[in-house]
Scaffold this motif. Structure first.
Motif, PDB file in Angstrom:
ATOM      1  N   VAL A   1       0.841  -1.203   0.000  1.00 62.11           N
ATOM      2  CA  VAL A   1       0.000   0.000   0.000  1.00 62.11           C
ATOM      3  C   VAL A   1       0.876   1.252   0.000  1.00 62.11           C
ATOM      4  CG1 VAL A   1      -1.664   1.315   1.352  1.00 62.11           C
ATOM      5  CG2 VAL A   1      -1.941  -1.149   1.101  1.00 62.11           C
ATOM      6  N   TRP A   2       1.946   1.253   0.793  1.00 70.02           N
ATOM      7  CA  TRP A   2       2.824   2.416   0.859  1.00 70.02           C
ATOM      8  C   TRP A   2       3.560   2.639  -0.456  1.00 70.02           C
ATOM      9  CZ3 TRP A   2       1.660   5.828   4.125  1.00 70.02           C
ATOM     10  CH2 TRP A   2       1.134   5.483   5.360  1.00 70.02           C
ATOM     11  N   VAL A   3       3.921   1.577  -1.126  1.00 68.35           N
ATOM     12  CA  VAL A   3       4.574   1.699  -2.428  1.00 68.35           C
ATOM     13  C   VAL A   3       3.596   2.317  -3.425  1.00 68.35           C
ATOM     14  CG1 VAL A   3       5.548   0.408  -4.373  1.00 68.35           C
ATOM     15  CG2 VAL A   3       6.199  -0.173  -2.027  1.00 68.35           C
ATOM     16  N   ILE A   4       2.354   1.865  -3.420  1.00 69.11           N
ATOM     17  CA  ILE A   4       1.332   2.407  -4.320  1.00 69.11           C
ATOM     18  C   ILE A   4       1.093   3.886  -4.007  1.00 69.11           C
ATOM     19  CG2 ILE A   4      -1.120   2.294  -4.923  1.00 69.11           C
ATOM     20  CD1 ILE A   4      -0.889  -0.768  -4.563  1.00 69.11           C
ATOM     21  N   VAL A   5       1.004   4.220  -2.721  1.00 68.38           N
ATOM     22  CA  VAL A   5       0.799   5.616  -2.329  1.00 68.38           C
ATOM     23  C   VAL A   5       1.978   6.484  -2.796  1.00 68.38           C
ATOM     24  CG1 VAL A   5       0.679   7.185  -0.347  1.00 68.38           C
ATOM     25  CG2 VAL A   5      -0.717   5.111  -0.396  1.00 68.38           C
ATOM     26  N   ALA A   6       3.192   6.011  -2.589  1.00 70.57           N
ATOM     27  CA  ALA A   6       4.373   6.780  -2.976  1.00 70.57           C
ATOM     28  C   ALA A   6       4.444   6.970  -4.492  1.00 70.57           C
ATOM     29  CB  ALA A   6       5.638   6.089  -2.474  1.00 70.57           C
ATOM     30  N   VAL A   7       4.241   5.903  -5.240  1.00 71.93           N
ATOM     31  CA  VAL A   7       4.298   5.996  -6.698  1.00 71.93           C
ATOM     32  C   VAL A   7       3.133   6.840  -7.218  1.00 71.93           C
ATOM     33  CG1 VAL A   7       4.122   4.661  -8.844  1.00 71.93           C
ATOM     34  CG2 VAL A   7       5.577   3.857  -6.977  1.00 71.93           C
ATOM     35  N   GLY A   8       1.951   6.653  -6.661  1.00 71.48           N
ATOM     36  CA  GLY A   8       0.782   7.440  -7.077  1.00 71.48           C
ATOM     37  C   GLY A   8       0.979   8.918  -6.806  1.00 71.48           C
ATOM     38  N   GLY A   9       1.547   9.247  -5.673  1.00 67.29           N
ATOM     39  CA  GLY A   9       1.820  10.642  -5.346  1.00 67.29           C
ATOM     40  C   GLY A   9       2.830  11.260  -6.294  1.00 67.29           C
ATOM     41  N   MET A  10       3.846  10.489  -6.639  1.00 71.76           N
ATOM     42  CA  MET A  10       4.854  10.973  -7.564  1.00 71.76           C
ATOM     43  C   MET A  10       4.247  11.212  -8.949  1.00 71.76           C
ATOM     44  SD  MET A  10       8.736   9.473  -7.797  1.00 71.76           S
ATOM     45  CE  MET A  10       8.150   7.857  -8.151  1.00 71.76           C
ATOM     46  N   VAL A  11       3.432  10.291  -9.415  1.00 69.83           N
ATOM     47  CA  VAL A  11       2.792  10.437 -10.724  1.00 69.83           C
ATOM     48  C   VAL A  11       1.852  11.647 -10.714  1.00 69.83           C
ATOM     49  CG1 VAL A  11       1.146   9.383 -12.325  1.00 69.83           C
ATOM     50  CG2 VAL A  11       3.022   8.027 -11.374  1.00 69.83           C
ATOM     51  N   ALA A  12       1.074  11.807  -9.650  1.00 66.32           N
ATOM     52  CA  ALA A  12       0.162  12.954  -9.555  1.00 66.32           C
ATOM     53  C   ALA A  12       0.945  14.264  -9.570  1.00 66.32           C
ATOM     54  CB  ALA A  12      -0.678  12.860  -8.284  1.00 66.32           C
ATOM     55  N   GLY A  13       2.058  14.315  -8.888  1.00 66.83           N
ATOM     56  CA  GLY A  13       2.889  15.521  -8.875  1.00 66.83           C
ATOM     57  C   GLY A  13       3.461  15.837 -10.244  1.00 66.83           C
ATOM     58  N   LEU A  14       3.926  14.820 -10.956  1.00 65.74           N
ATOM     59  CA  LEU A  14       4.471  15.035 -12.297  1.00 65.74           C
ATOM     60  C   LEU A  14       3.397  15.493 -13.281  1.00 65.74           C
ATOM     61  CD1 LEU A  14       6.898  11.985 -12.550  1.00 65.74           C
ATOM     62  CD2 LEU A  14       7.514  14.402 -12.379  1.00 65.74           C
ATOM     63  N   VAL A  15       2.214  14.908 -13.211  1.00 72.62           N
ATOM     64  CA  VAL A  15       1.113  15.310 -14.088  1.00 72.62           C
ATOM     65  C   VAL A  15       0.710  16.754 -13.802  1.00 72.62           C
ATOM     66  CG1 VAL A  15      -1.335  14.897 -14.610  1.00 72.62           C
ATOM     67  CG2 VAL A  15       0.257  12.981 -14.479  1.00 72.62           C
ATOM     68  N   THR A  16       0.631  17.118 -12.532  1.00 67.41           N
ATOM     69  CA  THR A  16       0.273  18.486 -12.151  1.00 67.41           C
ATOM     70  C   THR A  16       1.327  19.481 -12.624  1.00 67.41           C
ATOM     71  OG1 THR A  16      -0.916  17.661 -10.221  1.00 67.41           O
ATOM     72  CG2 THR A  16      -0.287  19.980 -10.200  1.00 67.41           C
ATOM     73  N   ALA A  17       2.600  19.150 -12.455  1.00 65.60           N
ATOM     74  CA  ALA A  17       3.681  20.036 -12.893  1.00 65.60           C
ATOM     75  C   ALA A  17       3.643  20.227 -14.403  1.00 65.60           C
ATOM     76  CB  ALA A  17       5.033  19.470 -12.463  1.00 65.60           C
ATOM     77  N   HIS A  18       3.394  19.169 -15.143  1.00 62.16           N
ATOM     78  CA  HIS A  18       3.326  19.264 -16.602  1.00 62.16           C
ATOM     79  C   HIS A  18       2.144  20.128 -17.026  1.00 62.16           C
ATOM     80  CE1 HIS A  18       3.856  18.142 -20.751  1.00 62.16           C
ATOM     81  NE2 HIS A  18       2.587  17.770 -20.812  1.00 62.16           N
ATOM     82  N   ALA A  19       0.989  19.922 -16.421  1.00 62.14           N
ATOM     83  CA  ALA A  19      -0.195  20.720 -16.759  1.00 62.14           C
ATOM     84  C   ALA A  19       0.031  22.196 -16.439  1.00 62.14           C
ATOM     85  CB  ALA A  19      -1.417  20.187 -16.005  1.00 62.14           C
ATOM     86  N   THR A  20       0.639  22.479 -15.303  1.00 56.65           N
ATOM     87  CA  THR A  20       0.931  23.867 -14.931  1.00 56.65           C
ATOM     88  C   THR A  20       1.894  24.496 -15.923  1.00 56.65           C
ATOM     89  OG1 THR A  20       0.579  23.376 -12.595  1.00 56.65           O
ATOM     90  CG2 THR A  20       1.846  25.359 -13.104  1.00 56.65           C
ATOM     91  N   GLY A  21       2.906  23.770 -16.331  1.00 56.75           N
ATOM     92  CA  GLY A  21       3.857  24.269 -17.320  1.00 56.75           C
ATOM     93  C   GLY A  21       3.178  24.617 -18.638  1.00 56.75           C
ATOM     94  N   GLU A  22       2.228  23.784 -19.064  1.00 58.34           N
ATOM     95  CA  GLU A  22       1.492  24.054 -20.306  1.00 58.34           C
ATOM     96  C   GLU A  22       0.632  25.305 -20.180  1.00 58.34           C
ATOM     97  OE1 GLU A  22      -0.710  20.598 -21.405  1.00 58.34           O
ATOM     98  OE2 GLU A  22       1.062  19.527 -22.113  1.00 58.34           O
ATOM     99  N   VAL A  23      -0.047  25.465 -19.053  1.00 57.18           N
ATOM    100  CA  VAL A  23      -0.891  26.643 -18.837  1.00 57.18           C
ATOM    101  C   VAL A  23      -0.036  27.905 -18.835  1.00 57.18           C
ATOM    102  CG1 VAL A  23      -2.328  27.836 -17.123  1.00 57.18           C
ATOM    103  CG2 VAL A  23      -2.740  25.426 -17.632  1.00 57.18           C
ATOM    104  N   LEU A  24       1.088  27.886 -18.146  1.00 56.86           N
ATOM    105  CA  LEU A  24       1.959  29.053 -18.097  1.00 56.86           C
ATOM    106  C   LEU A  24       2.539  29.381 -19.471  1.00 56.86           C
ATOM    107  CD1 LEU A  24       3.809  28.470 -14.714  1.00 56.86           C
ATOM    108  CD2 LEU A  24       1.899  30.002 -15.180  1.00 56.86           C
ATOM    109  N   ALA A  25       2.913  28.366 -20.239  1.00 58.29           N
ATOM    110  CA  ALA A  25       3.429  28.599 -21.588  1.00 58.29           C
ATOM    111  C   ALA A  25       2.356  29.227 -22.470  1.00 58.29           C
ATOM    112  CB  ALA A  25       3.931  27.293 -22.193  1.00 58.29           C
ATOM    113  N   ARG A  26       1.127  28.757 -22.353  1.00 62.93           N
ATOM    114  CA  ARG A  26       0.026  29.321 -23.141  1.00 62.93           C
ATOM    115  C   ARG A  26      -0.212  30.783 -22.745  1.00 62.93           C
ATOM    116  NH1 ARG A  26      -3.571  25.626 -22.275  1.00 62.93           N
ATOM    117  NH2 ARG A  26      -4.683  26.684 -20.613  1.00 62.93           N
ATOM    118  N   ARG A  27      -0.176  31.081 -21.442  1.00 65.78           N
ATOM    119  CA  ARG A  27      -0.361  32.469 -20.996  1.00 65.78           C
ATOM    120  C   ARG A  27       0.754  33.366 -21.498  1.00 65.78           C
ATOM    121  NH1 ARG A  27      -2.584  32.122 -14.800  1.00 65.78           N
ATOM    122  NH2 ARG A  27      -4.608  31.237 -15.344  1.00 65.78           N
ATOM    123  N   ARG A  28       1.996  32.866 -21.486  1.00 60.43           N
ATOM    124  CA  ARG A  28       3.107  33.672 -21.994  1.00 60.43           C
ATOM    125  C   ARG A  28       2.941  33.926 -23.487  1.00 60.43           C
ATOM    126  NH1 ARG A  28       5.903  30.615 -18.253  1.00 60.43           N
ATOM    127  NH2 ARG A  28       6.474  29.052 -19.780  1.00 60.43           N
TER     128      ARG A  28
END
Length: 120
Positions: free
Chosen positions: A3-30
């Motif tokens: 369960v802890w491995v799933i939580v850790a990997v899931g959290g990492m994936v969620a963070g990477l997806v969020t960072a990528h989406a934020t980068g796209e939004v900021l690039a579009r605004r620029r």
């Protein structure tokens, strides 16, 4: 343990997806907001009670020529103690409306870390 491995990997994936989406939004605004050379229309006082918390800047009336040749005016944040006629850069959107400069990735990194401290 699994369960802890799933939580850790899931959290990492969620963070990477969020960072990528934020980068796209900021690039579009620029890309949507472009700088335009403008001129300050009035003198600004040396000291004012109107100074905002955003780096000691004040809202001031500026004028510029749009791409179609028409004269435009609007308000933007500028440094204090400037004289009328001083050149300043205004960011505008596709409609020609003055907008704040889009935040850089570094600025968002700082904001995100402060939100994390508040939440934690």
């Amino acid at each position: 343990m699994a369960v802890w491995v799933i939580v850790a990997v899931g959290g990492m994936v969620a963070g990477l997806v969020t960072a990528h989406a934020t980068g796209e939004v900021l690039a579009r605004r620029r890309a949507e907001r472009h700088p335009v050379r403008s001129v300050l229309l009035t003198d600004l006082p040396k000291r004012t009670s109107l100074v905002r918390s955003s780096g000691g800047k004040v809202s001031a009336q500026v004028g510029w020529t749009a791409t179609d040749g028409s004269a435009r005016t609007g308000r933007t944040l500028v440094d204090t103690e400037l004289k009328a006629g001083t050149g300043v850069v205004v960011r505008q959107d596709s409609r020609g409306t003055p907008t704040p400069a889009p935040p850089s990735l570094t600025e968002w990194d700082l904001v995100g870390s402060s939100w994390g401290r508040r939440a934690g």
